[in-house]
Design a protein around this motif. Structure first.
Motif, short mmCIF file in Angstrom:
data_model
loop_
_atom_site.label_atom_id
_atom_site.label_comp_id
_atom_site.label_asym_id
_atom_site.label_seq_id
_atom_site.Cartn_x
_atom_site.Cartn_y
_atom_site.Cartn_z
N GLY A 187 54.28 71.38 29.27
CA GLY A 187 53.01 71.37 29.97
C GLY A 187 53.20 71.41 31.47
O GLY A 187 54.30 71.62 31.98
N ALA A 188 52.09 71.20 32.20
CA ALA A 188 52.10 71.24 33.66
C ALA A 188 51.90 69.85 34.23
O ALA A 188 51.32 68.96 33.59
N ILE A 189 52.40 69.66 35.46
CA ILE A 189 52.30 68.37 36.13
C ILE A 189 50.84 68.02 36.41
O ILE A 189 50.45 66.85 36.46
N GLN A 190 49.97 69.07 36.60
CA GLN A 190 48.57 68.80 36.95
C GLN A 190 47.89 67.95 35.86
O GLN A 190 47.03 67.11 36.16
N THR A 241 63.82 70.08 28.35
CA THR A 241 62.44 70.57 28.26
C THR A 241 61.99 70.96 29.66
O THR A 241 62.54 70.47 30.66
N LEU A 242 61.00 71.86 29.74
CA LEU A 242 60.55 72.41 31.01
C LEU A 242 59.10 72.03 31.22
O LEU A 242 58.30 71.95 30.27
N ILE A 243 58.74 71.79 32.49
CA ILE A 243 57.35 71.51 32.87
C ILE A 243 56.99 72.39 34.05
O ILE A 243 57.86 72.79 34.83
N GLY A 244 55.71 72.73 34.17
CA GLY A 244 55.26 73.58 35.24
C GLY A 244 54.83 72.80 36.46
O GLY A 244 54.29 71.68 36.35
N ALA A 245 55.05 73.38 37.65
CA ALA A 245 54.70 72.70 38.90
C ALA A 245 53.20 72.73 39.12
O ALA A 245 52.50 73.61 38.62
#
Length: 808
Positions: free
Chosen positions: A644-647, A804-808
């Motif tokens: 997911g994203a940090i927002q 795992t990856l997260i969006g800025a």
């Protein structure tokens, strides 16, 4: 596209959202490029002089080729028996366009740049309005053969007189409508503008012939119609509609004049050639006639025949009759005629003899070809052999039936009563009757012992019946062997009877054939003697035949050559004439009212679109070479682990918590994204997990002491509760984190240790940092696929999902 060294491979994954992000990123440049492209397109189109497109239609005659040419065209061009028109190439040839260029003075021109007038005229043309009429210089009969352009000054003294200047020096003087020569150029100025400025030099330029012809061909367009290839649509573009209309009409007339000149030259050459060949043929024919006359005199004097055909008939007819009879005798000798009945009988016996080896082949394993058997004739031997064949088939059928019964008898549930229909002997009937009664008795009143005894008795009866069937099989096998021996002996007897009868018949046939051949040989010998006598008498006939026909051939050939050449010249001349006459303008060019629409707005918009498209394509090509910045959609498309994203902090943190599980040491790779380490540590505390956050980011200044001071000085004590700050900046972060004291710090008793670091994801510092981590969380902002490759290799080198990856 993935880069490998200096090479690229098509292995790039991107989605529509990546293209939208690229468009948003490139939108300022695209807007500027669109404005620049629109401006360039507008300037290039709007400030040109309006162009008129003059149209005309020309019909070209089809040149007839005669019979031979028609046959050639039939094979080369299909069903068309005429030559294809060539107006497209000929109208643009130098012989046609050079007189037009000279007549209308297209090599001469005076610069007439008026941008604002051109802009006004183009705007009028855009909205289907008539532009202003041009009023400029008109030149005629211009002749210049130089290779380079020459420039002079044209200065008018009054409305009629002018002078030509080279620099400031006058080199010639002339009047309107009169020819003038200046240097290598010759021209006539037939018209000047109505508002001419006196004593003002106008720039006069004479262009080379090649350049002018190339421009003329560029403005001239000729296309043949699809329905009729001999009709052409001509289009000519010109800034002067009056001049362009006149040029197009004169071009069609000049093409007709060219065809007429070509026709006249061809006709004159053909007639001269025909006259020359006629004189040569007449001289040859005179010699041929003299030779033929001498030959006929000799033939009448020696043989009394007027021609060779009568003499040949006297010799050849008897010879051919005797030759035909000789050939007939040869055929009779080769035919070997015999009595049909005797021949048919021999063939029948040979056929019967040829069938015997088939039966011998079946009995080859017995080594018995002849058995003692009293001599008998052929017919009785055949009948006896047929009887043995039937007995053999019966015995084989009985043997196969016994084998089948043995298989059925070995089955537990076989019905013994059904065997009575196949085994007719008394012993078999008794055994089957006894056993079948035991099978049919009602067994419900018997005890277990009695049932067992009954089963044993039935089994005993089946065993006895099986042995009896085996004995029957052995008897049948012996019977088959005996029959086979008798059949072998009968075959030998039949073979001997056939050989005896064949010998008698062949002797009779040979005697009759010898007598017939001797009579034929005698007749053939007599005929050959007579034929030899005729051959000696007619030995010189071929030479005389050759001479006579050679003279006839030369006479006929001379006549035919004369006739064909005359017809050919006439057909060619008529064909060229018809081609010239039938080639004419169908619809002459008329004066156009409107200039060609420049489509100013559409082309301006197209120029802007092309500019924006060029910027977008360059950006896209750069991304294909260097890699697209990764986004959420592209990560999902490539099946990378994405949380997911940090927002959306709460939902993303929940996914990250599920990903961590019971892992203790977790690396938080911040990359270029925001700092979420404090918020994530607080979230884990709310879940009841004891969490220690270690800030390993040595790129920002810090007033409070922390990890940096503790690693550098052994005397410094590290005071912390839930967070250990970095303590300042240093370029040796990777070296400090590899110290043994840092590894001891990771042994702190807690549920999770979060190691926060901010560095490029493909940097060596990040790769060294991963050595301490059990799992990692990487923040993706503008990274490409190549930058993630080291992380993916670390995460999956043991087959485990450790990142795992997260969006800025």
């Amino acid at each position: 596209m993935r880069r490998l060294g200096n090479f690229c491979t098509l292995n790039e994954v991107f989605t529509l959202s990546d293209l939208r992000r690229l468009i948003r990123k490139q939108s300022p440049k695209m807007v500027k490029a669109a404005l620049l492209g629109s401006a360039i397109a507008f300037v290039l189109i709007a400030f040109r002089a309006p162009v008129y497109e003059i149209e005309a239609t020309f019909k070209e005659g089809v040149e007839q080729n005669g019979a031979e040419g028609a046959m050639k065209d039939f094979f080369l061009n299909g069903l068309r028996a005429t030559q294809q028109p060539q107006a497209i190439a000929l109208m643009k040839s130098n012989q046609v366009i050079k007189p037009i260029i000279e007549k209308y003075g297209l090599q001469a021109g005076v610069s007439k740049t008026n941008l604002f007038r051109n802009l006004s005229d183009q705007m009028l043309s855009e909205f289907d309005q008539l532009p202003s009429e041009q009023d400029w210089f008109v030149f005629e009969n211009v002749c210049y053969d130089g290779d380079h352009a020459i420039r002079y000054g044209l200065q008018f003294l009054d409305s009629e007189r002018f002078e030509v200047l080279e620099g400031s020096t006058k080199i010639a003087e002339g009047k309107i409508g009169e020819p003038i020569q200046c240097g290598a150029a010759f021209f006539v100025c037939s018209k000047s503008p109505s508002r001419i400025q006196l004593r003002k030099p106008y720039p006069l330029t004479f262009s080379p012939w090649i350049k002018t012809a190339k421009k003329f061909r560029k403005n001239l367009k000729i296309l043949s119609q699809k329905l009729n290839k001999t009709i052409y649509d001509l289009k000519f573009r010109s800034e002067n509609r009056y001049l362009g209309t006149s040029i197009l009409n004169n071009l069609m007339e000049e093409y007709r004049r060219y065809l007429k000149r070509d026709h006249d030259q061809t006709a004159a050459a053909q007639i001269a050639y025909l006259e020359q060949k006629q004189e040569e043929l007449l001289k040859k024919m005179e010699v041929v006639f003299d030779e033929h006359s001498d030959y006929l005199k000799t033939l009448v004097k020696d043989n009394g025949c007027i021609n060779l055909e009568d003499e040949i008939r006297n010799y050849l007819e008897p010879y051919q009759q005797m030759r035909a009879r000789t050939l007939a005798i040869d055929l009779e000798l080769e035919r070997d005629e015999v009595d049909p009945a005797a021949l048919a009988r021999c063939q029948d016996l040979e056929r019967q003899k040829g069938l015997l080896p088939r039966h011998f082949g079946e009995l080859a394993s017995l080594d018995i070809l002849e058995l003692p058997l009293e001599e008998s004739d052929l017919e009785s031997s055949r009948k006896l052999y047929s009887e043995y064949v039937c007995r053999m088939d019966q015995s084989k059928a009985m043997k196969r039936m016994l084998q089948t019964l043995k298989k059925e008898l070995r089955k537990e549930d076989c019905d013994l009563g059904s065997f009575a229909t196949h085994l007719k002997d008394a012993a078999s009937q008794r055994l089957i009757e006894k056993a079948s009664k035991m099978q049919l008795e009602d067994k419900k009143y018997y005890t277990v012992l009695e049932l067992e005894r009954r089963s044993e008795e039935i089994a005993l009866q089946k065993k006895l019946l099986l042995e009896h069937i085996e004995h029957l099989g052995v008897i049948e096998e012996l019977n088959i062997e005996a029959i086979r021996d008798k059949m072998s002996a009968l075959q030998g007897t039949i073979h001997r009877c056939i050989n005896r009868e064949l010998a008698v018949l062949q002797g009779q046939i040979q005697a009759a054939e010898t007598e017939r051949k001797q009579a034929l040989f005698d007749e053939k010998k007599l005929l050959q003697k007579k034929m030899e006598e005729l051959r000696l008498l007619a030995a010189d006939l071929p030479e005389r035949w050759k001479l006579e026909h050679w003279l006839d051939l030369k006479t006929d050939l001379g006549k035919k050559i004369m006739t064909v050449m005359t017809e050919l010249v006439e057909s060619k001349t008529i064909g060229h004439h018809l081609h010239h006459v039938e080639s004419k303008p169908l619809d002459p060019a008329i004066l156009p009212i409107q200039a060609k629409k420049p489509y100013l707005l559409a082309l301006t918009f197209l120029g802007g679109f092309c500019g924006a498209l060029a910027v977008f394509c360059s950006g896209l090509f750069s991304c294909l070479l260097n890699g697209f910045p990764l986004s959420a959609s592209s990560l999902v498309a490539m099946r990378y682990p994405y949380s997911g994203a940090i927002q959306s902090d709460l939902e993303t943190f929940r996914r990250l918590a599920l990903f961590l599980g019971r892992t203790k040491i977790i690396g938080l790779l911040g990359g270029q994204g925001p700092d979420y380490s404090y918020a994530f540590a607080e979230y884990l505390k709310k879940m009841g997990r004891k969490t220690l956050l270690i800030r390993c980011d040595f790129s920002q200044k810090s007033d409070a002491p922390g990890l940096l001071q503790w690693l550098k000085d052994d005397n410094v004590k590290l005071l912390y509760i839930d967070v250990i700050h970095s303590g300042g900046t240093t370029p040796y972060a990777m070296e400090l984190l590899q110290m043994p004291r840092f590894k001891e710090l990771l042994q702190e008793p807690c549920d999770h240790i979060l190691l926060w670091q901010r560095a490029p994801l493909d940097a060596a510092e990040t790769l060294a940092f991963l050595d301490y981590c059990e799992k990692a969380i990487a923040t993706i902002s503008q990274e490409t696929r190549e930058q993630l490759t080291p992380l993916m290799d670390w995460a999956y080198h043991e087959g485990n999902d450790r990142i795992t990856l997260i969006g800025a």
